[in-house]
Design a protein around this motif. Structure first.
Motif, PDB file in Angstrom:
ATOM      1  N   ASP A 239       0.834  -1.197   0.000  1.00  0.00           N
ATOM      2  CA  ASP A 239       0.000   0.000   0.000  1.00  0.00           C
ATOM      3  C   ASP A 239       0.871   1.250   0.000  1.00  0.00           C
ATOM      4  N   ASN A 282      -8.589   1.282  -3.398  1.00  0.00           N
ATOM      5  CA  ASN A 282      -8.869   0.930  -2.006  1.00  0.00           C
ATOM      6  C   ASN A 282      -9.799  -0.273  -1.884  1.00  0.00           C
ATOM      7  N   ASN A 300      -4.979   2.703   0.598  1.00  0.00           N
ATOM      8  CA  ASN A 300      -4.859   2.728  -0.854  1.00  0.00           C
ATOM      9  C   ASN A 300      -3.623   1.957  -1.298  1.00  0.00           C
TER      10      ASN A 300
END
Length: 305
Positions: A239, A282, A300
């Motif tokens: 992420d 996401n 995200n």
């Protein structure tokens, strides 16, 4: 779509802000034999993934939830990714190659040999921002006819490679038993690579290694980042904060960049691979043996396209 009860297991307080307690694990499709290699196309709002033993690739339309066959036969495809131009790059067990699907639908072989000898069975692939293609080459696709075609290896081992944008192929790591999933850190200074060697010998590795990436495209280091305590790691993604989200035997494991296992997404099947998707990256797509799952997160995924 069907949804399971809460699927999150918090092992460290740092994980609490990485999930919404009311979020649920969505079952998006079922009917695969071994689901693998999810790749999300933002322009088409769709996900493509592999069903290796069934020799097909499937496509999910994220707008309406409809799943269709993207390609069949598909060269017993495994890992997939989207290159920086928006094209599909695929590791094929059957063709023992890394291929690219062009905008007109034709398929181009990017590489199928090293030093004049056939690759084993390219497994997973990532594309760096400089357009170089990095992939792993274990033997799973030539070990039997289940996920490819039974054949003898022509290589001296199971390696990790870097394909230069100009076409030159370089061996970047040669000390793996069965190299598997791989992912760059957000700034591309680190490369995480899975070794699933325990699938071939009881004392083999089942861990993630962490390498430093040089400006010249070589790797340094390679110490163990994490050992898997539930089956095997396989595919993984990172992420925007550098946390690693990796497949495992009981679901998806989340690791802090310091190597601490901070939480899990529990999945009712063995997980092979994951991919962030959606307009904001996401939504985590999860390939779990026979099924495709998904869960929306308050984090995200690092940009890979």
């Amino acid at each position: 779509m069907p949804a399971t009860p809460s699927c999150f297991e918090c092992l460290d307080e740092r994980f609490r802000r990485l999930f919404i307690p009311t979020a649920r694990l969505d079952t998006l499709f079922t009917g695969c034999r071994w689901a693998e290699g999810p790749a999300y196309f933002p322009a088409a709002r769709s996900l493509v993934w592999s069903d290796i033993p069934n020799d097909r690739m499937l496509r999910l339309d994220a707008c309406n939830g409809i799943v269709s066959v993207f390609r069949s036969p598909a060269g017993h495809s495994n890992g997939n990714t989207v290159d920086r131009s928006g094209r599909l790059v695929t590791c094929e067990h059957g063709g023992r190659r890394v291929s690219r699907t062009e905008f007109d639908g034709s398929v181009t072989t990017l590489v199928d040999r090293h030093d004049g000898k056939r690759l084993n069975s390219p497994n997973d692939v990532v594309v760096k921002s400089d357009h170089s293609i990095w992939f792993t080459d274990p033997t799973y696709g030539i070990d039997s006819d289940y996920e490819g075609h039974l054949a003898a290896s022509e290589q001296a081992g199971n390696h990790v490679y870097r394909l230069d944008p100009a076409g030159g192929l370089r061996l970047v790591a040669d000390d793996f038993v069965q190299p598997n999933g791989l992912a760059f850190s957000p700034d591309e200074s680190l490369l995480y690579i899975v070794d699933t060697g325990r699938s071939h010998r009881p004392d083999g590795p089942a861990h993630i290694r962490k390498f430093t990436v040089s400006d010249g495209g070589t790797l340094r280091g390679g110490g163990i980042f994490a050992d898997c305590q539930a089956g095997f790691f396989d595919g993984l993604r990172v992420d925007t904060s550098g946390r690693i989200w990796t497949s495992a035997g009981d679901g998806v494991h989340c690791y802090d960049p310091d190597g601490t296992l901070i939480g899990k997404i529990l999945v009712p099947e063995v997980v092979a691979n994951v991919c962030f998707g959606g307009q904001k990256r996401n939504y985590l797509y999860i390939c779990g043996t026979t099924s495709l799952y998904g869960v929306r997160l308050p984090v995200n995924g690092a940009a890979t396209f």
